[in-house]
Design a protein around this motif. Structure first.
Motif, PDB file in Angstrom:
ATOM      1  N   GLY A  11       0.782  -1.235   0.000  1.00 33.65           N
ATOM      2  CA  GLY A  11       0.000   0.000   0.000  1.00 33.65           C
ATOM      3  C   GLY A  11       0.808   1.275   0.000  1.00 33.65           C
ATOM      4  N   THR A  13       2.484   2.692   2.405  1.00 31.24           N
ATOM      5  CA  THR A  13       2.338   3.532   3.601  1.00 31.24           C
ATOM      6  C   THR A  13       3.224   3.065   4.754  1.00 31.24           C
ATOM      7  N   ALA A  39      -1.446   0.348  -4.149  1.00 34.54           N
ATOM      8  CA  ALA A  39      -1.567   1.619  -3.427  1.00 34.54           C
ATOM      9  C   ALA A  39      -2.591   2.555  -4.051  1.00 34.54           C
ATOM     10  N   ALA A  40      -3.246   3.299  -3.172  1.00 35.65           N
ATOM     11  CA  ALA A  40      -4.030   4.456  -3.586  1.00 35.65           C
ATOM     12  C   ALA A  40      -3.069   5.637  -3.541  1.00 35.65           C
ATOM     13  N   GLU A  43      -1.931   9.036   0.186  1.00 37.31           N
ATOM     14  CA  GLU A  43      -2.021   8.675   1.610  1.00 37.31           C
ATOM     15  C   GLU A  43      -0.707   9.004   2.314  1.00 37.31           C
ATOM     16  N   PRO A  44      -0.775   9.476   3.557  1.00 37.02           N
ATOM     17  CA  PRO A  44       0.461   9.701   4.299  1.00 37.02           C
ATOM     18  C   PRO A  44       1.048   8.366   4.759  1.00 37.02           C
ATOM     19  N   ALA A  46       2.066   5.616   7.445  1.00 38.62           N
ATOM     20  CA  ALA A  46       1.392   5.199   8.682  1.00 38.62           C
ATOM     21  C   ALA A  46       2.042   5.904   9.873  1.00 38.62           C
ATOM     22  N   GLU A  63       3.961  10.660   0.547  1.00 37.43           N
ATOM     23  CA  GLU A  63       2.595  10.553   0.047  1.00 37.43           C
ATOM     24  C   GLU A  63       2.559   9.317  -0.853  1.00 37.43           C
ATOM     25  N   SER A  64       1.653   8.403  -0.567  1.00 35.43           N
ATOM     26  CA  SER A  64       1.626   7.131  -1.303  1.00 35.43           C
ATOM     27  C   SER A  64       1.325   7.343  -2.785  1.00 35.43           C
TER      28      SER A  64
END
Length: 151
Positions: A11, A13, A39-40, A43-44, A46, A63-64
Protein backbone atom coordinates in the motif's frame (compact mmCIF):
# COMPACT_ATOMS: atom_id res chain seq x y z
CA UNK A 1 27.17 8.43 -11.14
CA UNK A 2 23.64 9.15 -10.01
CA UNK A 3 21.42 6.22 -9.06
CA UNK A 4 17.62 6.01 -9.09
CA UNK A 5 16.28 3.55 -6.51
CA UNK A 6 12.64 2.46 -6.22
CA UNK A 7 11.20 0.56 -3.25
CA UNK A 8 7.91 -1.31 -3.61
CA UNK A 9 5.47 -2.84 -1.14
CA UNK A 10 1.69 -3.27 -1.00
CA UNK A 11 0.00 0.00 0.00
CA UNK A 12 3.04 2.31 0.06
CA UNK A 13 2.34 3.53 3.60
CA UNK A 14 4.66 1.37 5.76
CA UNK A 15 7.62 -0.60 4.42
CA UNK A 16 8.56 1.12 1.17
CA UNK A 17 8.28 4.67 2.59
CA UNK A 18 10.44 3.65 5.57
CA UNK A 19 12.99 2.03 3.24
CA UNK A 20 13.01 5.13 1.03
CA UNK A 21 13.49 7.42 4.05
CA UNK A 22 16.35 5.25 5.34
CA UNK A 23 17.98 5.25 1.90
CA UNK A 24 17.77 9.06 1.64
CA UNK A 25 19.19 9.36 5.15
CA UNK A 26 22.18 7.07 4.63
CA UNK A 27 22.82 7.85 0.95
CA UNK A 28 21.69 11.44 0.28
CA UNK A 29 23.31 11.38 -3.17
CA UNK A 30 20.85 8.71 -4.36
CA UNK A 31 17.51 9.63 -5.93
CA UNK A 32 14.82 7.58 -4.19
CA UNK A 33 11.13 6.84 -4.71
CA UNK A 34 8.63 4.34 -3.36
CA UNK A 35 5.34 2.93 -4.61
CA UNK A 36 2.80 0.23 -3.89
CA UNK A 37 1.53 -2.57 -6.10
CA UNK A 38 -1.95 -1.97 -4.61
CA UNK A 39 -1.57 1.62 -3.43
CA UNK A 40 -4.03 4.46 -3.59
CA UNK A 41 -2.46 7.83 -4.23
CA UNK A 42 -2.05 10.59 -1.69
CA UNK A 43 -2.02 8.67 1.61
CA UNK A 44 0.46 9.70 4.30
CA UNK A 45 2.88 7.20 5.81
CA UNK A 46 1.39 5.20 8.68
CA UNK A 47 1.74 6.96 12.04
CA UNK A 48 3.80 4.05 13.39
CA UNK A 49 6.15 4.25 10.37
CA UNK A 50 6.66 7.96 11.02
CA UNK A 51 7.30 7.23 14.70
CA UNK A 52 9.82 4.48 13.85
CA UNK A 53 11.71 6.92 11.61
CA UNK A 54 11.54 9.70 14.24
CA UNK A 55 13.17 7.29 16.72
CA UNK A 56 16.10 7.03 14.27
CA UNK A 57 16.14 10.77 13.54
CA UNK A 58 15.28 9.97 9.93
CA UNK A 59 13.03 12.38 8.07
CA UNK A 60 10.04 10.81 6.34
CA UNK A 61 8.03 13.08 4.09
CA UNK A 62 5.72 10.81 2.17
CA UNK A 63 2.60 10.55 0.05
CA UNK A 64 1.63 7.13 -1.30
CA UNK A 65 1.55 6.39 -5.02
CA UNK A 66 0.70 3.39 -7.15
CA UNK A 67 3.41 1.62 -9.11
CA UNK A 68 3.56 2.92 -12.69
CA UNK A 69 5.52 2.17 -15.85
CA UNK A 70 7.09 5.63 -15.55
CA UNK A 71 8.51 4.80 -12.10
CA UNK A 72 9.83 1.45 -13.35
CA UNK A 73 11.46 3.12 -16.35
CA UNK A 74 12.99 5.80 -14.07
CA UNK A 75 14.51 3.28 -11.64
CA UNK A 76 17.97 1.76 -12.04
CA UNK A 77 17.11 -0.85 -9.41
CA UNK A 78 13.83 -1.84 -7.76
CA UNK A 79 13.91 -3.32 -4.27
CA UNK A 80 10.80 -5.36 -3.47
CA UNK A 81 9.85 -6.14 0.13
CA UNK A 82 8.42 -9.61 -0.62
CA UNK A 83 8.36 -12.23 -3.36
CA UNK A 84 4.62 -11.52 -3.66
CA UNK A 85 5.29 -7.87 -4.51
CA UNK A 86 7.88 -8.90 -7.08
CA UNK A 87 5.45 -11.40 -8.65
CA UNK A 88 2.58 -8.90 -8.84
CA UNK A 89 4.83 -6.22 -10.31
CA UNK A 90 6.17 -8.59 -12.96
CA UNK A 91 2.61 -9.53 -13.98
CA UNK A 92 1.67 -5.84 -14.18
CA UNK A 93 4.87 -4.78 -15.97
CA UNK A 94 6.52 -7.63 -17.90
CA UNK A 95 10.21 -6.96 -18.38
CA UNK A 96 10.64 -5.14 -15.07
CA UNK A 97 12.15 -8.26 -13.48
CA UNK A 98 15.57 -7.49 -14.99
CA UNK A 99 16.05 -4.67 -12.50
CA UNK A 100 13.99 -6.00 -9.59
CA UNK A 101 15.42 -7.81 -6.57
CA UNK A 102 14.17 -8.78 -3.13
CA UNK A 103 15.80 -6.40 -0.67
CA UNK A 104 16.69 -9.04 1.95
CA UNK A 105 17.72 -11.67 -0.59
CA UNK A 106 19.98 -9.22 -2.42
CA UNK A 107 21.49 -8.27 0.95
CA UNK A 108 22.50 -11.91 1.41
CA UNK A 109 19.71 -13.11 3.72
CA UNK A 110 19.26 -16.85 4.11
CA UNK A 111 15.94 -18.43 5.00
CA UNK A 112 13.01 -15.99 5.01
CA UNK A 113 13.75 -13.37 2.38
CA UNK A 114 10.56 -11.33 2.83
CA UNK A 115 10.26 -8.24 4.99
CA UNK A 116 6.97 -8.80 6.79
CA UNK A 117 4.18 -6.25 6.82
CA UNK A 118 4.15 -4.40 10.16
CA UNK A 119 0.65 -2.97 9.63
CA UNK A 120 -1.49 -3.39 12.72
CA UNK A 121 1.50 -4.64 14.69
CA UNK A 122 2.11 -1.63 16.89
CA UNK A 123 5.18 0.45 17.56
CA UNK A 124 7.52 -2.42 18.52
CA UNK A 125 6.83 -4.30 15.27
CA UNK A 126 7.50 -1.16 13.22
CA UNK A 127 10.78 -0.62 15.09
CA UNK A 128 11.81 -4.23 14.38
CA UNK A 129 10.84 -3.86 10.71
CA UNK A 130 12.83 -0.62 10.42
CA UNK A 131 15.86 -2.31 12.00
CA UNK A 132 15.58 -5.30 9.63
CA UNK A 133 15.26 -3.00 6.60
CA UNK A 134 18.12 -0.73 7.63
CA UNK A 135 20.54 -3.67 7.91
CA UNK A 136 19.36 -5.20 4.63
CA UNK A 137 19.48 -1.85 2.87
CA UNK A 138 23.08 -1.16 3.81
CA UNK A 139 24.25 -4.62 2.73
CA UNK A 140 22.22 -4.51 -0.49
CA UNK A 141 23.46 -1.06 -1.43
CA UNK A 142 27.07 -2.01 -0.80
CA UNK A 143 26.63 -5.01 -3.10
CA UNK A 144 24.77 -3.02 -5.77
CA UNK A 145 27.34 -0.21 -5.97
CA UNK A 146 30.19 -2.72 -6.04
CA UNK A 147 28.56 -4.62 -8.93
CA UNK A 148 27.79 -1.43 -10.85
CA UNK A 149 31.17 0.21 -10.26
CA UNK A 150 32.86 1.13 -13.58
CA UNK A 151 36.25 -0.32 -12.57
Amino acid sequence: MSYHVLFICTGNTCRSPMAAALMKHHYPEVEVASAGVMAAGGEPAAAEAIHAMDERQVEIDHESQPLTKELIDWADVIFAMTQGHKDIMQRMFPGAEQKTVLLKEYAGARGDRDIGDPIGGGSKVYQETAEEMEKALQAAWERYTKEKSPD
